[in-house]
Motif scaffolding. Structure first.
Motif, PDB file in Angstrom:
ATOM      1  N   ALA A 338      14.532  12.161  39.854  1.00 35.71           N
ATOM      2  CA  ALA A 338      13.132  12.422  39.507  1.00 35.71           C
ATOM      3  C   ALA A 338      12.801  11.850  38.128  1.00 35.71           C
ATOM      4  CB  ALA A 338      12.853  13.926  39.548  1.00 35.71           C
ATOM      5  N   GLU A 339      13.687  12.096  37.149  1.00 33.83           N
ATOM      6  CA  GLU A 339      13.418  11.576  35.809  1.00 33.83           C
ATOM      7  C   GLU A 339      13.585  10.059  35.758  1.00 33.83           C
ATOM      8  OE1 GLU A 339      15.416  13.541  32.666  1.00 33.83           O
ATOM      9  OE2 GLU A 339      14.677  15.544  33.198  1.00 33.83           O
ATOM     10  N   ASP A 411      15.067  12.640  27.735  1.00 38.33           N
ATOM     11  CA  ASP A 411      14.914  12.897  26.302  1.00 38.33           C
ATOM     12  C   ASP A 411      16.204  12.650  25.528  1.00 38.33           C
ATOM     13  OD1 ASP A 411      12.089  14.179  25.955  1.00 38.33           O
ATOM     14  OD2 ASP A 411      12.940  15.168  27.707  1.00 38.33           O
ATOM     15  N   GLU A 412      17.277  12.277  26.231  1.00 35.53           N
ATOM     16  CA  GLU A 412      18.568  12.077  25.569  1.00 35.53           C
ATOM     17  C   GLU A 412      19.015  10.623  25.564  1.00 35.53           C
ATOM     18  OE1 GLU A 412      21.055  16.031  26.546  1.00 35.53           O
ATOM     19  OE2 GLU A 412      20.306  14.990  28.336  1.00 35.53           O
ATOM     20  N   LYS A 564      14.755  22.951  30.973  1.00 33.74           N
ATOM     21  CA  LYS A 564      14.735  21.502  30.786  1.00 33.74           C
ATOM     22  C   LYS A 564      14.720  20.766  32.121  1.00 33.74           C
ATOM     23  CE  LYS A 564      17.579  17.817  28.814  1.00 33.74           C
ATOM     24  NZ  LYS A 564      18.870  17.523  28.133  1.00 33.74           N
ATOM     25  N   GLN A 565      15.491  21.228  33.079  1.00 35.48           N
ATOM     26  CA  GLN A 565      15.583  20.573  34.382  1.00 35.48           C
ATOM     27  C   GLN A 565      16.135  21.568  35.401  1.00 35.48           C
ATOM     28  OE1 GLN A 565      17.985  17.261  33.294  1.00 35.48           O
ATOM     29  NE2 GLN A 565      19.850  18.443  33.029  1.00 35.48           N
ATOM     30  N   PRO A 566      16.052  21.252  36.671  1.00 34.03           N
ATOM     31  CA  PRO A 566      16.595  22.160  37.689  1.00 34.03           C
ATOM     32  C   PRO A 566      18.123  22.213  37.617  1.00 34.03           C
ATOM     33  CG  PRO A 566      14.985  20.654  38.646  1.00 34.03           C
ATOM     34  CD  PRO A 566      15.296  20.150  37.278  1.00 34.03           C
ATOM     35  N   PRO A 567      18.737  23.246  38.144  1.00 32.99           N
ATOM     36  CA  PRO A 567      20.202  23.347  38.134  1.00 32.99           C
ATOM     37  C   PRO A 567      20.847  22.216  38.938  1.00 32.99           C
ATOM     38  CG  PRO A 567      19.193  25.472  38.640  1.00 32.99           C
ATOM     39  CD  PRO A 567      18.103  24.452  38.698  1.00 32.99           C
ATOM     40  N   GLY A 568      22.025  21.762  38.476  1.00 29.76           N
ATOM     41  CA  GLY A 568      22.802  20.772  39.191  1.00 29.76           C
ATOM     42  C   GLY A 568      22.473  19.326  38.882  1.00 29.76           C
ATOM     43  N   GLY A 604      11.345  18.756  25.616  1.00 25.28           N
ATOM     44  CA  GLY A 604      12.178  18.637  26.808  1.00 25.28           C
ATOM     45  C   GLY A 604      11.967  19.725  27.836  1.00 25.28           C
ATOM     46  N   PHE A 605      11.323  20.815  27.463  1.00 26.83           N
ATOM     47  CA  PHE A 605      11.060  21.888  28.439  1.00 26.83           C
ATOM     48  C   PHE A 605       9.934  21.443  29.370  1.00 26.83           C
ATOM     49  CE2 PHE A 605      12.758  24.800  24.978  1.00 26.83           C
ATOM     50  CZ  PHE A 605      13.977  24.976  25.609  1.00 26.83           C
ATOM     51  N   LYS A 606      10.289  21.248  30.656  1.00 18.04           N
ATOM     52  CA  LYS A 606       9.306  20.745  31.629  1.00 18.04           C
ATOM     53  C   LYS A 606       9.051  21.720  32.775  1.00 18.04           C
ATOM     54  CE  LYS A 606      11.938  17.098  32.264  1.00 18.04           C
ATOM     55  NZ  LYS A 606      12.889  17.249  31.143  1.00 18.04           N
ATOM     56  N   TYR A 607       9.924  22.738  32.914  1.00 16.82           N
ATOM     57  CA  TYR A 607       9.798  23.689  34.033  1.00 16.82           C
ATOM     58  C   TYR A 607       9.575  25.085  33.451  1.00 16.82           C
ATOM     59  CZ  TYR A 607      11.719  19.830  36.747  1.00 16.82           C
ATOM     60  OH  TYR A 607      11.922  18.606  37.321  1.00 16.82           O
TER      61      TYR A 607
END
Length: 623
Positions: A338-339, A411-412, A564-568, A604-607
């Motif tokens: 997705a990113e 973001d990294e 920041k992102q979904p798990p996994g 970085g917080f998107k969710y």
């Protein structure tokens, strides 16, 4: 030495031979120089006398000519005087002509050579020629002066002969005077021509410089126009995306027909003409089915190739044991497509058509976001068979290959995007790609409204207010460091700050000693427990994701969780929303990697999610 003679003692004179010889040489040399200088003085004096006698002879001849025929002499004398003046002017002008002609010749050669050079070599040649002409100008002047003196002497002899000839015939003298006047006139024309040539050369040089400057300005204007065009195109896609999203939410069948029929351009025009749509950034990627199918095949190839590299390390010879560490909390990683596609959509301005340059850029981004690092570890095994070897080969020193698999977010990694483009990419990263890439991207979490309402109604109640959550979170700001896997009971922990070994796998600090503290999920869990909510968030970030439900950013309330992102999909990060200031800027309290517990506006917080708990107050006050 002393000697006795006549009853008296006298001293003998002692001479230093070498000193006396030097004195004699100096005296001899000085006498020689004196004789030579006397000789040359006499010779110069004789030359002066000869020149004086020569001048007197010419004057006497002129007087005799005057006594012979006064009328002819007067006419000839006037012509001679004019001719002499003209000749003098001719000499002066001739020297200038010689100098200027030489310079014009040199400049012509330089211009011919300059035209054949490469632009970069031209610049170097111009600078070199400037320095060279400054140095060579002095030598050329000296040579021209010497040559001019020689020419003057030769013309002087010819002038004397012309004067003597003019005494015999006035007509010849007049003719000579006329020729001299013609020569003077031709010289003046030549000088004017050279001056004009200089002006033409200077003008050509100015035109050339102006052309170069104009070319540079034209190039800069072209670049600026291209950037403006790209920015306009990007804004157009943003407006179009917002419009498509609104229409899609209302009439999905109509928008599908529009896209299939290829009438997207008319839709864009209508959107631009309408004042109801804002410039909000769309949060889904535009792509037709054929292009999506091509991308899905390429994405699967990259993912399989990456997994094959990991498997090849497990079979690598020369090691007693190989360990694969996925550098995240869950112990498994998947590429964050997705990113990656969000970055691609922004960089190519939502115009993805699977061109070769798009394939190269996707491969570059994949390699930047998914990295494999290796290191070796030496250990001693005493027969416990924990090293993977049989009991017969277990005892002794062994070498273990540790393969660390990292997954980085947008973001990294270094990207050539400004802040607006990064904000656009973050919004696109939250889009649901399961329709375009069903075999690779899982669908976003969606909870039916009736089920969500039932879960919220049955959520445990708490007498804790959202303000208490905020105050509890802010109480640790600047006091507790980040510690991978750090968890704690409610209240202040006396072990914080002490050196403790990191035992949780999945981080570069694993196995090292660090000041004890909290990790990001340990901090949110501590806040809820200390505030009095209970053990709702006891666990890692994946558990906290599962005990909360998604909300929109505009619905955030104090105490809600941000991810920041979904798990996994990589090393996740979680924080707590603590409010916003007067200008609407949002602030989050979280335990950051380098700073520990801090408050900032981390992009970085998107969710955004809300835990299943009922607080005493529905909303908290802004920060």
């Amino acid at each position: 030495m002393a000697a006795i003679k006549g009853g008296k003692v006298r001293k003998e004179q002692t001479f230093h031979c070498h000193g006396e010889a030097k004195r004699k040489d100096i005296r001899t040399a000085s006498k020689t120089i004196s004789r030579k200088s006397t000789f040359w003085n006499r010779k110069n004096n004789q030359k002066k006398k000869d020149n004086t006698l020569h001048r007197h002879a010419i004057r006497s001849e002129l007087r005799r000519a005057l006594n012979t025929d006064s009328g002819t002499t007067n006419t000839s004398m006037g012509a001679v005087l004019q001719g002499t003046a003209a000749v003098r002017e001719t000499f002066v002008g001739g020297r200038g002509v010689i100098r200027t002609a030489k310079r014009v010749r040199d400049i012509t050669k330089q211009v011919k050579h300059y035209k054949m050079l490469h632009p970069k070599e031209k610049l170097l040649q111009v600078n070199f020629r400037k320095r060279q002409l400054k140095v060579l100008g002095k030598d050329q002047k000296k040579q021209l002066v010497k040559g001019g003196i020689g020419l003057t002497k030769e013309f002087g002899k010819n002038t004397k002969e012309a004067i003597v000839a003019s005494l015999d015939s006035s007509g010849t003298t007049n003719t000579g005077a006329g020729s001299i006047h013609m020569t003077v006139r031709a010289t003046e024309v030549t000088v004017d021509t050279i001056r004009t040539g200089k002006k033409v050369y200077k003008t050509a040089k100015r035109i050339r410089e102006f052309h170069q400057k104009s070319k540079a300005k034209k190039k800069a204007a072209k670049v600026a126009a291209s950037k403006l065009q790209q920015g306009t195109k990007r804004k157009l896609w943003k407006v179009a995306g917002d419009a498509v999203k609104n229409v899609l939410m209302r009439q999905p069948v109509v928008i599908a027909a529009i896209l299939t029929g290829g009438i997207l351009f008319s839709l864009l025009i209508s959107v631009m003409a309408s004042s109801t749509f804002s410039m909000a950034t769309m949060n889904f990627i535009l792509m037709d089915e054929k292009t999506a199918a091509k991308y899905q095949v390429e994405m699967q190839k990259l993912e399989d190739s990456f997994q094959k590299k990991i498997n090849d390390y497990q079979k690598k010879p020369g090691y007693d044991d190989v360990r694969i560490d996925y550098m995240c909390e869950s112990g498994e990683l998947k590429p964050n497509w997705a990113e990656l596609l969000a970055i691609m959509a922004v960089e190519f301005e939502q115009d993805l058509s699977f061109l070769p340059e798009e394939q190269r850029r996707m491969s570059e981004l994949f390699n930047m976001m998914n990295v494999i690092k290796t290191r070796t570890e030496h250990f001693f095994c005493s027969g416990c068979c924990t090293c993977g070897q049989s009991a017969l080969h277990c005892h002794g020193n062994h070498v273990r290959l540790i393969v660390e698999v990292y997954a980085y977010g947008m973001d990294e990694i270094p990207l050539n995007l400004d802040e607006d483009e990064m904000e656009w990419a973050r919004n696109l990263a939250t889009s649901d790609l399961s329709d375009l890439f069903p075999a690779i991207c899982p669908p976003n979490e969606t909870i039916p409204p009736e089920i969500l309402a039932d879960l919220i109604a049955n959520a445990p109640s708490s007498c804790v207010t959202r303000e208490e959550i905020r105050q509890t979170a802010l109480s640790l700001v600047g006091r507790v460091k980040y510690f991978w896997g750090g968890k704690s009971a409610a209240g202040w922990n006396k072990s914080w700050g002490k050196s403790v070994k990191v035992t949780s796998p999945g981080d570069s600090t694993t196995g090292t000693y660090q000041p004890y503290g909290l990790d990001c999920s340990g901090f949110t869990d501590w806040v809820y427990k200390t505030a009095g909510v209970g053990n709702l968030l006891s666990g890692g970030s994946a558990h906290q994701w599962n005990v909360s439900y998604p909300i929109s950013e505009k619905d955030l309330q104090v105490g809600d969780l941000v991810f920041k992102q979904p798990p996994g999909t990589g090393k996740n990060h979680v924080g707590i929303y603590v409010g916003k200031n007067e200008s609407g800027k949002k602030f989050y309290c979280h335990c950051a990697w380098t700073q520990g517990v801090t408050v900032d506006s981390y992009k970085g917080f998107k969710y955004f999610r809300r835990p299943y708990v009922k607080f005493d107050e529905p909303k908290g006050k802004g920060l």
